[in-house]
Design a protein around this motif. Structure first.
Motif, short mmCIF file in Angstrom:
data_model
loop_
_atom_site.label_atom_id
_atom_site.label_comp_id
_atom_site.label_asym_id
_atom_site.label_seq_id
_atom_site.Cartn_x
_atom_site.Cartn_y
_atom_site.Cartn_z
N VAL A 163 13.39 -40.88 -40.47
CA VAL A 163 14.71 -41.52 -40.43
C VAL A 163 14.68 -42.98 -40.89
O VAL A 163 15.71 -43.65 -40.88
N MET A 201 17.50 -33.22 -43.39
CA MET A 201 16.55 -34.14 -42.74
C MET A 201 15.23 -33.42 -42.54
O MET A 201 15.21 -32.24 -42.16
N TYR A 221 17.35 -44.39 -43.18
CA TYR A 221 18.74 -44.27 -42.72
C TYR A 221 19.02 -45.08 -41.45
O TYR A 221 20.15 -45.49 -41.21
N SER A 222 17.99 -45.29 -40.64
CA SER A 222 18.17 -45.89 -39.33
C SER A 222 18.79 -47.28 -39.42
O SER A 222 18.36 -48.13 -40.19
N ASN A 247 18.35 -43.57 -32.44
CA ASN A 247 18.04 -42.32 -31.75
C ASN A 247 18.67 -41.15 -32.49
O ASN A 247 19.65 -41.31 -33.22
N TYR A 248 18.10 -39.96 -32.31
CA TYR A 248 18.58 -38.81 -33.07
C TYR A 248 18.36 -37.52 -32.29
O TYR A 248 17.69 -37.50 -31.25
N GLU A 256 25.23 -43.40 -39.59
CA GLU A 256 25.36 -42.55 -38.41
C GLU A 256 26.09 -41.29 -38.83
O GLU A 256 27.16 -41.35 -39.44
N TYR A 295 21.40 -34.91 -35.99
CA TYR A 295 22.38 -35.99 -35.90
C TYR A 295 21.65 -37.30 -35.65
O TYR A 295 20.79 -37.39 -34.77
N LEU A 296 22.04 -38.31 -36.42
CA LEU A 296 21.42 -39.63 -36.31
C LEU A 296 22.46 -40.64 -35.81
O LEU A 296 23.57 -40.71 -36.33
N TRP A 297 22.08 -41.40 -34.78
CA TRP A 297 22.92 -42.50 -34.32
C TRP A 297 22.46 -43.79 -35.00
O TRP A 297 21.29 -43.93 -35.39
#
Length: 583
Positions: A492, A450, A495-496, A518-519, A500, A512-514
């Motif tokens: 992001v 990332m 991917y957002s 949020n990340y 996840e 880490y991406l939720w």
């Protein structure tokens, strides 16, 4: 004298002819006037499902003779051939075409030709099961038609064990045409596996993998290896007839005649966004294939050992510590993500006191707590490194022909299995810290990186960190607090909301991406959480920074006091109890 010899010969010949003419003639049971059926299985074994479907398959009712009484002795067959009966439904018939038909009282029968071609039918031992059928050929190849009770259908398997060959002949009507042939591996599956297969060859190190297994453990498979790809867990479960540990995620099953993998419905599908699609492919656990391929190689090699020695155990040796341990040990060598999971799971089992205290208890535990998948590879690693590859080879050969695991391991290493278990766990204790310390790096090996929207600023932070005073009271101006908004926002957008999970970050950092968007950036001594609306919360080793979207900033020092800047000019100082103070 000459006259006497001639007379004696004539008498003997006459008695033989008379004996032949006096032999009772036996008819086919399906009727005295029935035609004798003759069969031709070809000179070589078919190599496709379509080919074996066309093979002639004699039935017991085609060949069974109808004796009037079970008297042992010679008889004349319906074609004039010689028949000898030992007991009721146990006899041999030398047929006019040169073939020899033999039948046993339990319903087993075989038909052998002088060329070396033959046919065997053996009744199944299970209730409601159909017979096992075998066609044999002069080059020692055979085709076995084996009844699968849980599926209520036959599988066809082409075998030449001395040459390391034993593989399923796949019905293209059921599984479709092969979607990929990679070396000896032939893949069958739906469109859902397209992305997996597109990059499979780039992720499976076939040549070094097969070379390692052959040179280190004498494991080999020279035949075709069908790989059946199922879309849903229920489909693979129904096909195999058993649950698979981890099967509903990325599990599989490596058998003697094929490899099966699950689950196509969880495989990545192309979106047209190159970066997103590339990331999805990096997240596929290709290590599963190494694991199941080891099972296949080990079982085919075991069949060769059994065929060469003529020793086929009546019951299977149950040693999942070895089967799963070897598969995971090899997988970890070629797919480094696996190593962390083995050590992490083993450490947890030891900490929870779930590891058996003796080797026998380990055998008795079988698959309890998934012990074979974590403790098994520790034993394999210790044996391989301490006693050499010969010990692994010796153990595998002995257990293949029916030697108990306890005795086989004692013979292979010269020490007691209990000591092997104890020493393996001791070696683990010495190695675990290094592996677990690098666990995150191992877990994410090969993952996408990332990127920050401000790569230079983020790199500068990673190189130098933040230089802040011990007390918030020493912060005098807005610019004394670093701008988190100019360091931690990440790219992001693609991917957002769609993904996840973990990513690698630059310079040994992680991300880490939720799914909500949020990340978190994090490393050994920091984490920076970016919330929707771009509020950023940074935690260092002993201090905290917060920055809001509207530019408001807060610094909470190692001492516990803090300062808040509402804007460039307005600020407020708080002591460790949260009370406003003047510095």
């Amino acid at each position: 004298m000459i006259r006497k010899i001639i007379t004696f010969t004539l008498v003997l010949l006459t008695s033989v002819i008379y004996s032949e003419s006096e032999r009772s003639k036996v008819s086919l049971q399906r009727g005295p006037g029935s035609d004798v059926l003759y069969f031709d299985f070809g000179e070589t074994a078919p190599s496709s499902y379509h080919g074996v479907e066309r093979l002639q398959e004699p039935k017991l009712e085609d060949l069974h003779l109808g004796f009037l009484e079970p008297t042992p002795g010679y008889y004349q067959g319906p074609d004039g051939g010689e028949v000898y009966q030992w007991a009721k439904n146990h006899y041999q018939w030398k047929r006019a075409d040169g073939s020899v038909y033999t039948e046993w009282a339990n319903g087993t029968f075989k038909l052998d030709f002088p060329t070396g071609t033959g046919f065997v039918s053996a009744p199944s031992s299970c209730n409601g099961c159909l017979p096992t059928i075998i066609w044999n050929y002069p080059d020692l190849t055979k085709v076995t038609k084996y009844w699968m009770a849980h599926r209520k259908e036959y599988d066809y398997i082409r075998q030449k064990p001395i040459s390391f060959e034993n593989y399923l002949l796949v019905s293209e009507t059921k599984f479709g045409k092969p979607r990929l042939e990679f070396g000896n591996y032939v893949f069958y599956g739906s469109e859902k596996w397209s992305e997996y297969l597109r990059v499979f060859g780039d992720n499976f190190k076939m040549k070094p993998f097969l070379s390692f297994l052959k040179s280190e453990f004498q494991l080999e498979n020279r035949g075709k290896i069908p790989v059946l790809l199922f879309d849903k867990y229920e489909e693979i479960k129904d096909y195999i007839g058993a649950d698979i540990p981890g099967g509903s995620e990325e599990g599989g099953f490596g058998s003697r005649d094929s490899i099966t993998l699950c689950c196509g419905e969880k495989m990545p599908q192309p979106t047209g966004v190159l970066e997103f699609d590339s990331d999805a492919l990096r997240r596929i656990h290709f290590g599963t294939f190494y694991h199941e391929a080891v099972h296949n190689l080990e079982q085919v090699s075991c069949l060769k050992i059994q065929t060469e020695t003529g020793k086929f155990p009546q019951t299977d040796i149950l040693d999942p510590w070895f089967e799963e341990g070897l598969a995971n040990y090899v997988e970890a060598k070629f797919y480094e993500r696996k190593q962390f999971h083995i050590y992490n799971d083993a450490e947890k089992l030891i900490r929870e006191n779930k590891v058996p205290k003796s080797f026998k208890l380990l055998l008795d535990a079988k698959y309890k707590d998934l012990l074979p998948y974590s403790i098994g590879p520790l034993l394999i690693k210790h044996i391989h490194e301490t006693y050499g590859k010969e010990a692994i080879i010796s153990y595998q050969k002995d257990t293949c022909i029916g030697v108990s695991p306890l005795l086989a391991l004692q013979n292979a290493t010269g020490v007691s299995p209990d000591k092997i278990l104890k020493d393996s766990l001791s070696s683990f204790e010495k190695d675990k810290d290094t592996i677990l310390r690098n666990g995150k790096k191992l877990q994410l090996a090969g993952f996408s990186t990332m990127n920050s929207k401000f790569p230079n600023e983020y790199k500068n932070f990673l190189d130098k960190g933040f230089s802040l005073p011990e007390s918030a009271m020493d912060i005098k101006s807005y610019t004394d607090i670093p701008s988190l908004q100019k360091i931690f926002p990440a790219n992001v957008e693609i991917y957002s909301g769609k993904l996840e999970g973990d990513f690698l970050g630059p310079n040994s950092s992680y991300f880490y991406l939720w799914k909500k968007g949020n990340y978190r950036w994090y490393g050994d001594s920091f984490e920076a959480n970016v919330f929707p609306g771009n509020q950023i919360l940074f935690r260092g080793s002993n201090f905290t920074l917060i920055e809001w979207e509207d530019g408001k900033k807060q610094y909470i020092s190692p001492k516990g006091d803090s300062v808040i800047f509402f804007n460039l000019e307005s600020k407020s100082y708080l002591d460790i109890n949260g009370k406003q103070v003047t510095p």
